[in-house]
Each structure stands twice: as C-alpha cells, then as structure tokens.
Design a protein around this motif. Structure first.
Motif, PDB file in Angstrom:
ATOM      1  N   ARG A  34       0.849  -1.204   0.000  1.00  0.00           N
ATOM      2  CA  ARG A  34       0.000   0.000   0.000  1.00  0.00           C
ATOM      3  C   ARG A  34       0.882   1.251   0.000  1.00  0.00           C
ATOM      4  N   GLN A  35       1.990   1.167   0.696  1.00  0.00           N
ATOM      5  CA  GLN A  35       2.927   2.296   0.759  1.00  0.00           C
ATOM      6  C   GLN A  35       3.424   2.637  -0.652  1.00  0.00           C
ATOM      7  N   THR A  36       3.769   1.612  -1.418  1.00  0.00           N
ATOM      8  CA  THR A  36       4.223   1.826  -2.796  1.00  0.00           C
ATOM      9  C   THR A  36       3.101   2.423  -3.641  1.00  0.00           C
ATOM     10  N   PHE A  37       1.895   1.863  -3.512  1.00  0.00           N
ATOM     11  CA  PHE A  37       0.755   2.376  -4.271  1.00  0.00           C
ATOM     12  C   PHE A  37       0.583   3.864  -4.004  1.00  0.00           C
ATOM     13  N   TYR A  38       0.550   4.269  -2.755  1.00  0.00           N
ATOM     14  CA  TYR A  38       0.332   5.676  -2.419  1.00  0.00           C
ATOM     15  C   TYR A  38       1.546   6.542  -2.741  1.00  0.00           C
ATOM     16  N   TYR A  39       2.727   5.967  -2.719  1.00  0.00           N
ATOM     17  CA  TYR A  39       3.922   6.703  -3.147  1.00  0.00           C
ATOM     18  C   TYR A  39       3.787   7.046  -4.628  1.00  0.00           C
ATOM     19  N   TRP A  40       3.379   6.057  -5.433  1.00  0.00           N
ATOM     20  CA  TRP A  40       3.168   6.313  -6.855  1.00  0.00           C
ATOM     21  C   TRP A  40       2.058   7.346  -7.066  1.00  0.00           C
ATOM     22  N   MET A  41       1.008   7.270  -6.267  1.00  0.00           N
ATOM     23  CA  MET A  41      -0.085   8.256  -6.372  1.00  0.00           C
ATOM     24  C   MET A  41       0.448   9.671  -6.122  1.00  0.00           C
ATOM     25  N   ASP A  42       1.371   9.789  -5.172  1.00  0.00           N
ATOM     26  CA  ASP A  42       1.917  11.107  -4.806  1.00  0.00           C
ATOM     27  C   ASP A  42       2.999  11.607  -5.756  1.00  0.00           C
ATOM     28  N   THR A  43       3.705  10.698  -6.398  1.00  0.00           N
ATOM     29  CA  THR A  43       4.885  11.118  -7.171  1.00  0.00           C
ATOM     30  C   THR A  43       4.747  10.942  -8.677  1.00  0.00           C
ATOM     31  N   LYS A  44       3.763  10.216  -9.128  1.00  0.00           N
ATOM     32  CA  LYS A  44       3.610   9.946 -10.559  1.00  0.00           C
ATOM     33  C   LYS A  44       2.247  10.462 -11.017  1.00  0.00           C
ATOM     34  N   GLU A  45       2.259  11.653 -11.584  1.00  0.00           N
ATOM     35  CA  GLU A  45       1.029  12.348 -11.978  1.00  0.00           C
ATOM     36  C   GLU A  45       0.179  11.510 -12.928  1.00  0.00           C
ATOM     37  N   GLU A  46       0.787  10.884 -13.909  1.00  0.00           N
ATOM     38  CA  GLU A  46       0.030  10.082 -14.876  1.00  0.00           C
ATOM     39  C   GLU A  46      -0.655   8.900 -14.175  1.00  0.00           C
ATOM     40  N   PHE A  47       0.061   8.261 -13.269  1.00  0.00           N
ATOM     41  CA  PHE A  47      -0.508   7.147 -12.502  1.00  0.00           C
ATOM     42  C   PHE A  47      -1.711   7.630 -11.694  1.00  0.00           C
ATOM     43  N   ARG A  48      -1.538   8.741 -10.979  1.00  0.00           N
ATOM     44  CA  ARG A  48      -2.629   9.279 -10.154  1.00  0.00           C
ATOM     45  C   ARG A  48      -3.852   9.587 -11.006  1.00  0.00           C
ATOM     46  N   GLN A  49      -3.638  10.208 -12.152  1.00  0.00           N
ATOM     47  CA  GLN A  49      -4.765  10.557 -13.024  1.00  0.00           C
ATOM     48  C   GLN A  49      -5.488   9.304 -13.522  1.00  0.00           C
ATOM     49  N   GLU A  50      -4.726   8.305 -13.936  1.00  0.00           N
ATOM     50  CA  GLU A  50      -5.356   7.072 -14.430  1.00  0.00           C
ATOM     51  C   GLU A  50      -6.136   6.367 -13.337  1.00  0.00           C
ATOM     52  N   ILE A  51      -5.591   6.342 -12.120  1.00  0.00           N
ATOM     53  CA  ILE A  51      -6.282   5.711 -10.994  1.00  0.00           C
ATOM     54  C   ILE A  51      -7.546   6.483 -10.650  1.00  0.00           C
ATOM     55  N   GLU A  52      -7.465   7.799 -10.598  1.00  0.00           N
ATOM     56  CA  GLU A  52      -8.644   8.615 -10.290  1.00  0.00           C
ATOM     57  C   GLU A  52      -9.729   8.436 -11.344  1.00  0.00           C
ATOM     58  N   GLN A  53      -9.344   8.360 -12.615  1.00  0.00           N
ATOM     59  CA  GLN A  53     -10.320   8.147 -13.681  1.00  0.00           C
ATOM     60  C   GLN A  53     -10.949   6.756 -13.572  1.00  0.00           C
ATOM     61  N   ALA A  54     -10.139   5.754 -13.240  1.00  0.00           N
ATOM     62  CA  ALA A  54     -10.667   4.393 -13.077  1.00  0.00           C
ATOM     63  C   ALA A  54     -11.665   4.348 -11.925  1.00  0.00           C
ATOM     64  N   ILE A  55     -11.344   5.026 -10.839  1.00  0.00           N
ATOM     65  CA  ILE A  55     -12.253   5.063  -9.691  1.00  0.00           C
ATOM     66  C   ILE A  55     -13.558   5.765 -10.074  1.00  0.00           C
ATOM     67  N   ALA A  56     -13.459   6.854 -10.819  1.00  0.00           N
ATOM     68  CA  ALA A  56     -14.670   7.577 -11.249  1.00  0.00           C
ATOM     69  C   ALA A  56     -15.528   6.702 -12.159  1.00  0.00           C
ATOM     70  N   ARG A  57     -14.894   5.976 -13.091  1.00  0.00           N
ATOM     71  CA  ARG A  57     -15.661   5.084 -13.976  1.00  0.00           C
ATOM     72  C   ARG A  57     -16.289   3.942 -13.182  1.00  0.00           C
ATOM     73  N   ARG A  58     -15.548   3.423 -12.191  1.00  0.00           N
ATOM     74  CA  ARG A  58     -16.088   2.346 -11.349  1.00  0.00           C
ATOM     75  C   ARG A  58     -17.301   2.850 -10.574  1.00  0.00           C
ATOM     76  N   GLU A  59     -17.204   4.029 -10.000  1.00  0.00           N
ATOM     77  CA  GLU A  59     -18.318   4.591  -9.234  1.00  0.00           C
ATOM     78  C   GLU A  59     -19.531   4.816 -10.127  1.00  0.00           C
ATOM     79  N   ALA A  60     -19.319   5.288 -11.352  1.00  0.00           N
ATOM     80  CA  ALA A  60     -20.433   5.496 -12.286  1.00  0.00           C
ATOM     81  C   ALA A  60     -21.089   4.159 -12.620  1.00  0.00           C
ATOM     82  N   GLU A  61     -20.287   3.121 -12.849  1.00  0.00           N
ATOM     83  CA  GLU A  61     -20.829   1.789 -13.151  1.00  0.00           C
ATOM     84  C   GLU A  61     -21.603   1.243 -11.958  1.00  0.00           C
ATOM     85  N   LEU A  62     -21.068   1.431 -10.763  1.00  0.00           N
ATOM     86  CA  LEU A  62     -21.768   0.971  -9.561  1.00  0.00           C
ATOM     87  C   LEU A  62     -23.118   1.667  -9.413  1.00  0.00           C
TER      88      LEU A  62
END
Length: 130
Positions: A34-62
């Motif tokens: 989890r530490q690595t996941f959140y490190y990437w979220m904090d330091t890799k802008e492209e990763f953070r954006q893709e994860i946030e978009q995936a979460i938004a699409r998941r929430e819309a599907e739910l």
C-alpha cells in the motif's frame, strides 16, 4: 515486488474499474505494498490521473447497477429458474441426466424497498423546504 510501468498501471486500472477491487486487493493482486501504491499516487502524476479516472468510472458503473437493481425492486420482475434432474441408471447405477425444468417466476415489487425509497424521498423533500 512489482516494478512501476505502463503494463502494471494498466493492470491496476483494470482491477479497479472492471473488478471493483479496493486498494488493498489491488496491492495484494499485483504484489505491491500500500505504501508503494500511495507513493506512486503522490509522485507519478500520470498514474494518479489514471487511478482517479478508473475510480470515477467504477463509481459510475456501480451507480448504474444500483439504479437498475432499485428499479427492479420497485417495479417487480420475472426471472427464469432452471433445474436439472438426475436419476440413477437402471443398469449401471450411474447418475444420468433425466430432464431439465424451466420455470418463469414472478418477483413482485418489494414493499420494504418502496417504503424506504418513499421515506427517503419524503425526508429529502422536507429538508429542502425547511
């Protein structure tokens, strides 16, 4: 430990969006902490954006699934129940297929759901007019 890259990011995005995985489940499935996941979220802008978009699409599907399920509960629906019947063979004693029964079952509107939705709607309406 898995190494950051486009392929791993795509796998993580698919787990979040398509499989509805939580962060903990994603980390376990991809062998990252989890530490690595959140490190990437904090330091890799492209990763953070893709994860946030995936979460938004998941929430819309739910929400789409919730609305469809709620609609079925409020309106009622029909479902098909299939049952296979097996019996012992007279000569060998082995279990063999005899027949399939298909039954159409009515599931009437769910009164508890109707009451809950009505109460929630009424409370929301009262709150807006206070």
């Amino acid at each position: 430990m898995a190494k950051y890259g486009a392929e791993l990011t795509e796998k993580i995005v698919n787990l979040i969006e398509d499989e509805f995985f939580t962060v903990s489940q994603v980390c376990k499935a991809t062998s990252i902490s989890r530490q690595t996941f959140y490190y990437w979220m904090d330091t890799k802008e492209e990763f953070r954006q893709e994860i946030e978009q995936a979460i938004a699409r998941r929430e819309a599907e739910l929400m789409t699934m919730v609305h469809a399920s709620l609609k079925k509960k409020l309106e009622g629906y029909y479902t098909t129940v299939e049952k296979d019947i097996y019996i012992p063979d007279e000569h060998t004693g082995e279990i063999v297929f005899k027949q399939k029964t298909v039954t159409k079952k009515e599931c009437p509107p769910d009164l508890r759901t109707i009451k809950t939705v009505s109460y929630t709607h009424l409370r929301a309406h009262e709150t807006r007019h206070d």
